[in-house]
Scaffold this motif. Structure first.
Motif, PDB file in Angstrom:
ATOM      1  N   ASN A 166     -12.908   5.266  -0.233  1.00  0.00           N
ATOM      2  CA  ASN A 166     -11.951   5.928  -1.117  1.00  0.00           C
ATOM      3  C   ASN A 166     -10.786   6.567  -0.343  1.00  0.00           C
ATOM      4  N   LEU A 167     -10.669   6.169   0.914  1.00  0.00           N
ATOM      5  CA  LEU A 167      -9.603   6.694   1.764  1.00  0.00           C
ATOM      6  C   LEU A 167      -8.671   5.574   2.212  1.00  0.00           C
ATOM      7  N   SER A 168      -7.374   5.876   2.199  1.00  0.00           N
ATOM      8  CA  SER A 168      -6.367   4.943   2.717  1.00  0.00           C
ATOM      9  C   SER A 168      -5.653   5.613   3.884  1.00  0.00           C
ATOM     10  N   PHE A 169      -5.527   4.894   4.991  1.00  0.00           N
ATOM     11  CA  PHE A 169      -4.821   5.381   6.167  1.00  0.00           C
ATOM     12  C   PHE A 169      -3.585   4.515   6.378  1.00  0.00           C
ATOM     13  N   VAL A 170      -2.415   5.133   6.308  1.00  0.00           N
ATOM     14  CA  VAL A 170      -1.160   4.421   6.530  1.00  0.00           C
ATOM     15  C   VAL A 170      -0.609   4.888   7.874  1.00  0.00           C
ATOM     16  N   TYR A 171      -0.340   3.952   8.773  1.00  0.00           N
ATOM     17  CA  TYR A 171       0.095   4.357  10.104  1.00  0.00           C
ATOM     18  C   TYR A 171       1.289   3.534  10.582  1.00  0.00           C
ATOM     19  N   ALA A 172       2.119   4.187  11.388  1.00  0.00           N
ATOM     20  CA  ALA A 172       3.295   3.543  11.982  1.00  0.00           C
ATOM     21  C   ALA A 172       3.731   4.375  13.174  1.00  0.00           C
ATOM     22  N   PRO A 173       4.092   3.759  14.294  1.00  0.00           N
ATOM     23  CA  PRO A 173       4.549   4.517  15.459  1.00  0.00           C
ATOM     24  C   PRO A 173       5.974   5.011  15.289  1.00  0.00           C
ATOM     25  N   THR A 174       6.337   6.014  16.052  1.00  0.00           N
ATOM     26  CA  THR A 174       7.689   6.561  16.028  1.00  0.00           C
ATOM     27  C   THR A 174       8.739   5.501  16.302  1.00  0.00           C
ATOM     28  N   GLN A 175       8.397   4.516  17.126  1.00  0.00           N
ATOM     29  CA  GLN A 175       9.348   3.498  17.553  1.00  0.00           C
ATOM     30  C   GLN A 175       9.680   2.474  16.470  1.00  0.00           C
ATOM     31  N   SER A 176       8.998   2.498  15.359  1.00  0.00           N
ATOM     32  CA  SER A 176       9.191   1.495  14.310  1.00  0.00           C
ATOM     33  C   SER A 176      10.205   1.940  13.266  1.00  0.00           C
ATOM     34  N   LEU A 177      10.660   0.980  12.466  1.00  0.00           N
ATOM     35  CA  LEU A 177      11.566   1.300  11.359  1.00  0.00           C
ATOM     36  C   LEU A 177      10.931   2.290  10.396  1.00  0.00           C
ATOM     37  N   ALA A 178       9.730   1.979   9.932  1.00  0.00           N
ATOM     38  CA  ALA A 178       9.057   2.855   8.969  1.00  0.00           C
ATOM     39  C   ALA A 178       8.736   4.207   9.585  1.00  0.00           C
ATOM     40  N   GLY A 179       8.309   4.199  10.854  1.00  0.00           N
ATOM     41  CA  GLY A 179       7.998   5.457  11.513  1.00  0.00           C
ATOM     42  C   GLY A 179       9.211   6.344  11.641  1.00  0.00           C
ATOM     43  N   THR A 180      10.332   5.767  12.033  1.00  0.00           N
ATOM     44  CA  THR A 180      11.574   6.530  12.146  1.00  0.00           C
ATOM     45  C   THR A 180      11.953   7.156  10.812  1.00  0.00           C
TER      46      THR A 180
END
Length: 318
Positions: A166-180
């Protein structure tokens, strides 16, 4: 918001469901972890997108804020930015979006944000935020280049009293478009955190809007981190609408801009290096928008302090 509801958690989950449905368009990847948790890679091993970052920002605030890309011609080289607005800014930003949950294990380091924090309530900040939720599912955002290991999933599961499936983890590094994008979208949250540090009554902040330029991602972590911080410190603008005495509104406007910090005046990456990578050695007053506007609703007065440093932005974001 009604205390005890599941609004932020359920709304965030629906936003993430939409991301999963549109995974191909957003250039994200969806997998299932070893414990049954849902893992959404928004920029680590996939390209990701600006749109994915906008969705991450919306979900991280539990759907209590609008996040959109805007045009700002004042910055000739970086005319595109983000606008964040909320009529529940304290709950959206401090209660949900703030990356204040330490989710580290061995060599894995990440700070968790999102409405799961409202369920866990393990941070000192929640001593000043009485609002609570009870939910059947939740979302955690991670500024990371890899999915959380099983130990972290178990930690979140135990703290939130939710099964991993029942848990969703969304991740993205600082260096990425989404992370920025999702980091710069914290411009309103950073302002609220500063207000809290200044002991301004959070219950008096009833509405808020903020914006900051979108810097280009960079493959080097230090450079990418510097750009996202500088976008807010030297290019962010925030306005609060507050109740209470006008004198308190004026004082908040005077103390909040980033230039009130002793460490103001250099690119953030350079400041970070000067303190040998010790984030907590940096003056916390630096983490604030460059320009702050506070409107006292009871008198109609508006107080403006600070200002964007266009020269520093051009230097940092080049």
């Amino acid at each position: 918001m009604k205390d005890g509801s599941a609004f932020l958690n359920e709304t965030a989950h629906r936003i993430v469901d939409d991301m999963v449905r549109d995974a191909e368009r957003l250039r994200i990847a969806v997998t299932e972890g070893s414990l049954g948790e849902r893992l959404i890679d928004a920029g680590a091993k996939v390209q990701g997108s600006i749109e994915a970052g906008l969705k991450m920002a919306e979900a991280s605030m539990g759907g209590l804020a609008g996040v959109s890309a805007v045009v700002d011609r004042a910055l000739s080289k970086w005319p595109f930015g983000l606008e964040v607005r909320s009529s529940q800014p304290v709950l959206a930003c401090l209660g949900s979006q703030y990356a204040g949950w330490n989710l580290s294990e061995d060599k894995y380091f990440a700070m968790g944000s999102g409405p799961a924090r409202l369920l866990a309530r393990v941070e000192p900040l929640f001593s000043t935020l009485p609002y609570r939720e009870t939910a059947s599912r939740s979302v955690v955002m991670l500024e990371a280049s890899a999915p959380p290991p099983a130990a972290i999933v178990e930690k979140v599961s135990k703290a939130t009293n939710l099964a991993p499936e029942n848990l969703s983890f969304v991740y993205a590094p600082t260096q990425s478009l989404a992370g920025t994008v999702q980091i710069v979208a914290r411009v309103l949250e950073v302002a609220l955190h500063k207000a809290n540090d200044l002991k301004f009554p959070l219950e008096n902040i009833v509405d808020g809007i903020a914006s900051a330029p979108i810097p280009a991602p960079h493959p080097d972590f230090m450079t990418a981190m510097g750009r996202t911080n500088d976008a807010i410190i030297y290019g962010g603008i925030a306005q609060f609408f507050v109740t209470g005495p006008a004198d308190e509104a004026r004082e908040l406007a005077e103390k909040m801009p980033s230039r009130a910090s002793r460490d103001y005046g250099q690119p953030f990456a350079q400041i970070f290096k000067q303190f040998n990578g010790d984030f907590y050695a940096i003056d916390p007053l630096l983490f604030s928008p460059a320009e702050v506007i506070v409107t006292a609703l009871e008198t109609g007065e508006t107080f403006r302090k600070g200002g964007r440093d266009l020269d520093m932005l051009e230097k940092s974001l080049a």
